[in-house]
Design a protein around this motif. Sequence first.
Motif, PDB file in Angstrom:
ATOM      1  N   UNK A 561      12.986 -35.407   8.658  1.00  0.00           N
ATOM      2  CA  UNK A 561      12.256 -35.372   9.930  1.00  0.00           C
ATOM      3  C   UNK A 561      11.074 -34.420   9.757  1.00  0.00           C
ATOM      4  N   UNK A 562      10.005 -34.922   9.169  1.00  0.00           N
ATOM      5  CA  UNK A 562       8.879 -34.068   8.802  1.00  0.00           C
ATOM      6  C   UNK A 562       8.091 -33.568  10.018  1.00  0.00           C
ATOM      7  N   UNK A 563       8.060 -34.337  11.082  1.00  0.00           N
ATOM      8  CA  UNK A 563       7.361 -33.897  12.290  1.00  0.00           C
ATOM      9  C   UNK A 563       8.064 -32.691  12.903  1.00  0.00           C
ATOM     10  N   UNK A 564       9.398 -32.732  12.940  1.00  0.00           N
ATOM     11  CA  UNK A 564      10.158 -31.593  13.462  1.00  0.00           C
ATOM     12  C   UNK A 564       9.978 -30.381  12.560  1.00  0.00           C
ATOM     13  N   UNK A 565       9.997 -30.602  11.235  1.00  0.00           N
ATOM     14  CA  UNK A 565       9.802 -29.502  10.282  1.00  0.00           C
ATOM     15  C   UNK A 565       8.454 -28.823  10.510  1.00  0.00           C
ATOM     16  N   UNK A 566       7.409 -29.614  10.729  1.00  0.00           N
ATOM     17  CA  UNK A 566       6.070 -29.053  10.950  1.00  0.00           C
ATOM     18  C   UNK A 566       6.000 -28.273  12.257  1.00  0.00           C
ATOM     19  N   UNK A 567       6.752 -28.737  13.258  1.00  0.00           N
ATOM     20  CA  UNK A 567       6.805 -28.013  14.532  1.00  0.00           C
ATOM     21  C   UNK A 567       7.415 -26.626  14.328  1.00  0.00           C
ATOM     22  N   UNK A 568       8.495 -26.575  13.544  1.00  0.00           N
ATOM     23  CA  UNK A 568       9.128 -25.283  13.266  1.00  0.00           C
ATOM     24  C   UNK A 568       8.227 -24.389  12.399  1.00  0.00           C
ATOM     25  N   UNK A 569       7.416 -25.008  11.547  1.00  0.00           N
ATOM     26  CA  UNK A 569       6.485 -24.241  10.721  1.00  0.00           C
ATOM     27  C   UNK A 569       5.501 -23.477  11.599  1.00  0.00           C
ATOM     28  N   UNK A 570       5.023 -24.105  12.663  1.00  0.00           N
ATOM     29  CA  UNK A 570       4.118 -23.416  13.599  1.00  0.00           C
ATOM     30  C   UNK A 570       4.807 -22.217  14.230  1.00  0.00           C
ATOM     31  N   UNK A 571       6.084 -22.390  14.574  1.00  0.00           N
ATOM     32  CA  UNK A 571       6.871 -21.292  15.146  1.00  0.00           C
ATOM     33  C   UNK A 571       7.048 -20.174  14.123  1.00  0.00           C
ATOM     34  N   UNK A 572       7.307 -20.564  12.867  1.00  0.00           N
ATOM     35  CA  UNK A 572       7.496 -19.588  11.795  1.00  0.00           C
ATOM     36  C   UNK A 572       6.220 -18.782  11.553  1.00  0.00           C
ATOM     37  N   UNK A 573       5.085 -19.434  11.606  1.00  0.00           N
ATOM     38  CA  UNK A 573       3.804 -18.758  11.387  1.00  0.00           C
ATOM     39  C   UNK A 573       3.601 -17.629  12.396  1.00  0.00           C
ATOM     40  N   UNK A 574       3.979 -17.853  13.647  1.00  0.00           N
ATOM     41  CA  UNK A 574       3.838 -16.826  14.677  1.00  0.00           C
ATOM     42  C   UNK A 574       4.760 -15.636  14.400  1.00  0.00           C
ATOM     43  N   UNK A 575       5.974 -15.902  13.917  1.00  0.00           N
ATOM     44  CA  UNK A 575       6.912 -14.824  13.592  1.00  0.00           C
ATOM     45  C   UNK A 575       6.408 -13.988  12.425  1.00  0.00           C
ATOM     46  N   UNK A 576       5.818 -14.653  11.433  1.00  0.00           N
ATOM     47  CA  UNK A 576       5.298 -13.940  10.259  1.00  0.00           C
ATOM     48  C   UNK A 576       4.168 -12.999  10.661  1.00  0.00           C
ATOM     49  N   UNK A 577       3.378 -13.391  11.635  1.00  0.00           N
ATOM     50  CA  UNK A 577       2.305 -12.507  12.127  1.00  0.00           C
ATOM     51  C   UNK A 577       2.883 -11.216  12.694  1.00  0.00           C
ATOM     52  N   UNK A 578       4.061 -11.316  13.334  1.00  0.00           N
ATOM     53  CA  UNK A 578       4.700 -10.120  13.899  1.00  0.00           C
ATOM     54  C   UNK A 578       5.237  -9.204  12.810  1.00  0.00           C
ATOM     55  N   UNK A 579       5.571  -9.784  11.652  1.00  0.00           N
ATOM     56  CA  UNK A 579       6.120  -8.995  10.547  1.00  0.00           C
ATOM     57  C   UNK A 579       5.023  -8.370   9.694  1.00  0.00           C
TER      58      UNK A 579
END
Length: 579
Positions: A561-579
Amino acid sequence: MIKVERLSFSFPQKELYNNVSFTLENDQHCAFIGTSGSGKSTLIEILMDPERYLFDGKLEMDPDCAIGYVSQFSELDNARETTVFEYIGERFIKIQNEIQSICTEMETSEDIEPLLEKYQLALDAFDTMGGEDFESNIHKQLNLANLLNRKDLKVSDLSGGEFKLIQVMKEMLNRPDLMIMDEPDVFLDFENLNALKKLINSYKGMLLVVTHNRYLLNHCFNKIIHLENREIQEFDGRYLEYNFSLLQTKIELQELAVAEQEEIERNEKIVNHLRVIATYNAEASRGRALKARVSYQERLEARRIKAPFVEIKQPNIRFDIENELDDALVVKVDNYSVAFDELLLDNVSFEIKSTDKVAIIGPNGTGKTTILREIFNNNHDSIEINADAKVAYLSQLQGEMLKDSNTLLGEFIDAGFKTYDEIESYLSNYGFEGEILNQKIESLSGGEKNIVQLAKVAAGKANVLLLDEPTSHLDSYTQIALENAIKEFKGAILMISHDFYSVVNGMDYVLIIEDKTVRKMSMRKFRQMIYASHFDKDYLETEQKKKSVEMKIESALKDTDFELAKKFVDELEELIKLL
């Protein structure tokens, strides 16, 4: 700048590098990462002494390039009786004494000219190495590492972790053109690890550090060199960003791979159809069409996506149990004391139940390893082991549990395996296959030896595991595999660890060594205590959320499910900014 171009090197039994290239530039702080046994330490040795190795390719480095080196192994050698200040400033003090000696000689000499020349040369050398400020620089480094109160102690009075830090300080003070450190974090407690982080971040110069420590990787480096499967990948940026880049690449490659597989399957149906037609229609055009389609199919197969940096095989670590104990007491320590030159532990009492997962935490040199070894040996009046407990032990001193002269196969024959086929099948789960099975234990890397220990512990199917620094020398992939194995284990674990991630991800509570005794601490309070000293507010929560999102991405990829994976990638990018 140091430049490596298309370097290839092999040992008789193993190819290490195939046309690898990378550069190191002034002021870069570079983390050198890769799975255990991939050849990181050997590549460092080639950089330090290229004349010793016969390799293909090109290594561009100024012949006068000064290299500072801190080994992963602490060596006190002849420095035991010098003070910490004298050890760090040895090179400066030596020239300072030489200058003083020349001055003394000039007071009585009739021929002063050669002495004046010698005096000037020594002064110039002292100035070139920054000798004017060496005392204040030593004080600054010691203060940065919270070791200023150790300045006048003898080196022999330091803990292993403290000695590692002053080794780092000594090399940094010499201001080499390139500073190399090979796993300087191994066995450091939380305080000393934090001090190492500060020293690395304060260093002005080119730095290459082999490390698997996730805390250092997340906080100290602006360049990553990743060695895997005989190839190297360079990344200019932080480790967090590098991992994110790998994950994005993995999604892209898997999406392409799925599309390729669909195309291969579609073309295979056409080939099969044309073959059927060719059996009853011998027209030349039919034969040419079939041949063209077969050729196309071969090209599709040949170009299948290969991704050596995103498909890294984790060891399959599993701690199975032969005999589960239901809510029984498996270890009881009552009023335990131990002393060597001085009292280390006094009036220590605690109990471990059959499913407890417990970490022993405390500064270097406070007796943690001693008490774990005493529990394993089970011959102390203050220690009681359940008669049905089967205990397995992993030692931070690898030679204690492994025989250097054994081959890998021999080690597991000694451990009770019946046939070589059985050993080969078992060790393939831990990444050991082929020629390495006939290598002697002494030839393995530190990480490989620890993986062998883990494999031996797992093979014993014990219900009580005593693990002394089990993550030391392990690459991050194996660390995560070990964490997962600990979570799934149905027995009791007593673990010494300075790896914050392993403790909070796998333990139920901790035993803190303070004032020569032990007290129980909940995981919540332990986190709060560590936050106050080592982490920014909410760091761990963000790190845990990041890990959770990464697992969701992996799950989405399994379902293609590559569309769902890409959606989570956007979420992950925001978390990495906090770290």
